[in-house]
Design an enzyme around this catalytic site. Structure first.
Site, PDB file in Angstrom:
ATOM      1  N   TYR A  33       0.831  -1.202   0.000  1.00  0.00           N
ATOM      2  CA  TYR A  33       0.000   0.000   0.000  1.00  0.00           C
ATOM      3  C   TYR A  33       0.860   1.244   0.000  1.00  0.00           C
ATOM      4  O   TYR A  33       2.068   1.184   0.235  1.00  0.00           O
ATOM      5  CB  TYR A  33      -0.951   0.006   1.210  1.00  0.00           C
ATOM      6  CG  TYR A  33      -0.288   0.360   2.526  1.00  0.00           C
ATOM      7  CD1 TYR A  33       0.498  -0.560   3.211  1.00  0.00           C
ATOM      8  CD2 TYR A  33      -0.426   1.635   3.078  1.00  0.00           C
ATOM      9  CE1 TYR A  33       1.109  -0.217   4.413  1.00  0.00           C
ATOM     10  CE2 TYR A  33       0.178   1.976   4.278  1.00  0.00           C
ATOM     11  CZ  TYR A  33       0.946   1.052   4.939  1.00  0.00           C
ATOM     12  OH  TYR A  33       1.560   1.397   6.120  1.00  0.00           O
ATOM     13  N   ARG A  52       8.239   3.815  -5.044  1.00  0.00           N
ATOM     14  CA  ARG A  52       8.291   2.888  -3.909  1.00  0.00           C
ATOM     15  C   ARG A  52       7.270   1.759  -4.096  1.00  0.00           C
ATOM     16  O   ARG A  52       7.556   0.588  -3.818  1.00  0.00           O
ATOM     17  CB  ARG A  52       8.031   3.637  -2.593  1.00  0.00           C
ATOM     18  CG  ARG A  52       8.164   2.734  -1.375  1.00  0.00           C
ATOM     19  CD  ARG A  52       8.159   3.513  -0.069  1.00  0.00           C
ATOM     20  NE  ARG A  52       6.873   4.153   0.176  1.00  0.00           N
ATOM     21  CZ  ARG A  52       6.632   4.950   1.209  1.00  0.00           C
ATOM     22  NH1 ARG A  52       7.582   5.229   2.087  1.00  0.00           N
ATOM     23  NH2 ARG A  52       5.433   5.497   1.364  1.00  0.00           N
ATOM     24  N   HIS A 102      -1.044 -21.041   0.493  1.00  0.00           N
ATOM     25  CA  HIS A 102       0.037 -20.100   0.778  1.00  0.00           C
ATOM     26  C   HIS A 102       0.830 -19.719  -0.478  1.00  0.00           C
ATOM     27  O   HIS A 102       1.147 -18.557  -0.692  1.00  0.00           O
ATOM     28  CB  HIS A 102       0.995 -20.669   1.829  1.00  0.00           C
ATOM     29  CG  HIS A 102       0.420 -20.660   3.213  1.00  0.00           C
ATOM     30  ND1 HIS A 102      -0.661 -21.429   3.566  1.00  0.00           N
ATOM     31  CD2 HIS A 102       0.774 -19.979   4.320  1.00  0.00           C
ATOM     32  CE1 HIS A 102      -0.948 -21.224   4.837  1.00  0.00           C
ATOM     33  NE2 HIS A 102      -0.098 -20.343   5.321  1.00  0.00           N
ATOM     34  N   GLU A 180      12.195   3.216  14.276  1.00  0.00           N
ATOM     35  CA  GLU A 180      11.270   4.192  13.687  1.00  0.00           C
ATOM     36  C   GLU A 180       9.999   4.164  14.507  1.00  0.00           C
ATOM     37  O   GLU A 180       9.904   3.397  15.470  1.00  0.00           O
ATOM     38  CB  GLU A 180      10.978   3.849  12.219  1.00  0.00           C
ATOM     39  CG  GLU A 180      10.296   2.503  12.023  1.00  0.00           C
ATOM     40  CD  GLU A 180       9.955   2.194  10.568  1.00  0.00           C
ATOM     41  OE1 GLU A 180       9.759   3.136   9.783  1.00  0.00           O
ATOM     42  OE2 GLU A 180       9.872   0.993  10.232  1.00  0.00           O
TER      43      GLU A 180
HETATM   44  N1  PDD Z   1       2.929   5.324   7.274  1.00  0.00           N
HETATM   45  N2  PDD Z   1       7.508   4.146   8.997  1.00  0.00           N
HETATM   46  C1  PDD Z   1       6.384   3.425   8.981  1.00  0.00           C
HETATM   47  C2  PDD Z   1       6.360   2.129   9.715  1.00  0.00           C
HETATM   48  C3  PDD Z   1       5.268   3.879   8.276  1.00  0.00           C
HETATM   49  O1  PDD Z   1       4.149   3.144   8.243  1.00  0.00           O
HETATM   50  C4  PDD Z   1       5.337   5.123   7.596  1.00  0.00           C
HETATM   51  C5  PDD Z   1       4.178   5.663   6.807  1.00  0.00           C
HETATM   52  C6  PDD Z   1       6.532   5.863   7.665  1.00  0.00           C
HETATM   53  C7  PDD Z   1       6.701   7.161   6.947  1.00  0.00           C
HETATM   54  O2  PDD Z   1       6.698   6.972   5.560  1.00  0.00           O
HETATM   55  P1  PDD Z   1       6.226   8.128   4.565  1.00  0.00           P
HETATM   56  O3  PDD Z   1       7.080   9.308   4.853  1.00  0.00           O
HETATM   57  O4  PDD Z   1       6.477   7.576   3.210  1.00  0.00           O
HETATM   58  O5  PDD Z   1       4.785   8.381   4.866  1.00  0.00           O
HETATM   59  C8  PDD Z   1       7.599   5.332   8.359  1.00  0.00           C
HETATM   60  C9  PDD Z   1       1.750   5.689   6.522  1.00  0.00           C
HETATM   61  C10 PDD Z   1       1.530   7.160   6.482  1.00  0.00           C
HETATM   62  C11 PDD Z   1       0.565   4.899   7.043  1.00  0.00           C
HETATM   63  O6  PDD Z   1       0.728   3.690   7.223  1.00  0.00           O
HETATM   64  O7  PDD Z   1      -0.496   5.462   7.234  1.00  0.00           O
END
Ligand code: PDD
Length: 287
Positions: A33, A52, A102, A180
């Site tokens: 996604y 990505r 699977h 993170e």
């Molecule tokens: N989440 N780390 C994780 C685990 C994430 O799920 C996300 C993004 C990020 C930041 O990625 P980006 O800058 O590309 O949004 C880092 C999205 C917003 C979500 O799952 O809603």
């Protein structure tokens, strides 16, 4: 105006939109996604999100024949049909519908879903002045979190723990290392150096993370992509987080302990101005 969703080429009322119960995304989280920010009707960083998405599909050998141009048109059509100027675009692509087994099905067409949800980005600009609190949680996720799959249970449980503790986010720990957040990338600043976990298989390579690195380097700031510990984070001069839904937010408390003065720091505040200036440059949006 009714909410509209996109399912395999058709735009229809969200309330009626559905996938087959044997969608592999539902059964195996065999799906990837993206979440994109839409401001003033324009998608922020569309090409990096698309790149990505393509990389993630390739990692999982999910076959998805649609070309970038037509797909971008479909996304923009859905955004326009929903009529929101400021919103989040959610894109999900699963391996398809098949009898549960699977191993990959012989011939299944990918299921593509898009939804749009109104989002108030002004709250994020306001939060630049107040900052947010984070807690820490163990990182219980699988070992390929660089692939943005819908298998997010570790993230869900960590975010819920943060919510229950009255915090904005949970930073995920592997031993002493901060990797993170549950849906954001994590950063600290020490002695003028901006530090964040390197990309690889242990974090999601955030689009907002990459933009921040570019903006910081353009402003002659030093960025160190290296693991940092919880102790370092608590002793940092400043901390912040980034994501599509929160392009930059100061972190003022970790596990209840104030970072430095407990107020957003000067470098984070300056980066915040640059981040929102870049948003304005790309989309024309202003708070
Ligand atoms: N989440 N780390 C994780 C685990 C994430 O799920 C996300 C993004 C990020 C930041 O990625 P980006 O800058 O590309 O949004 C880092 C999205 C917003 C979500 O799952 O809603």
């Amino acid at each position: 105006m009714p909410q509209l969703a996109y399912v395999n080429g058709r735009i229809q009322p969200l309330a009626d939109a559905s996938l087959h119960v044997e969608d592999r995304g539902t059964q195996f989280a065999d799906a990837v996604y993206e979440v994109c920010a839409v401001l003033a009707g324009r998608i922020l960083d569309w090409q990096p999100h698309l790149d990505r998405l393509r990389r993630n599909l390739a990692e999982l050998s999910i076959d998805w024949p649609m070309a970038d141009g037509p797909f971008g048109l479909q996304a923009r059509r859905l955004i326009a049909a929903n009529g929101h100027e400021d919103c989040l675009l959610y894109i999900q692509i699963s391996r398809g519908t098949a009898r549960r087994d699977h191993a990959f099905p012989g011939a299944a067409a990918a299921n593509v879903v898009m939804t749009v949800r109104r989002f108030d980005f002004r709250q994020r600009v306001a939060q630049l002045a107040s900052g947010v609190a984070v807690i820490t949680q163990p990182d219980t996720r699988w070992r390929r979190v660089d692939i943005k799959t819908t298998g997010l249970l570790g993230n869900v449980l960590a975010k819920q723990a943060a919510r229950a503790a009255g915090a904005f986010e949970a930073w995920l720990l592997h031993g002493e290392t901060v990797r993170e957040g549950s849906s954001t990338n994590a950063w600290i600043i020490k002695d003028g150096r901006i530090i964040t976990h390197p990309t690889g298989t242990e974090i999601l390579p955030g689009i907002a993370r990459n933009s921040l690195i570019n903006l910081a380097q353009a402003a002659q700031l030093v960025v160190e992509e290296r693991p940092f510990t919880l102790a370092e984070a608590k002793a940092a001069d400043e901390a912040f987080l980034t994501s599509t839904t929160a392009p930059i937010l100061p972190v003022i408390r970790i596990d209840g302990q104030a970072i430095a003065s407990g107020r957003p720091g000067p470098i984070t505040t300056r980066l915040g101005e640059q981040v929102w200036a870049e948003v304005a440059r790309q989309t024309g949006w202003r708070a």
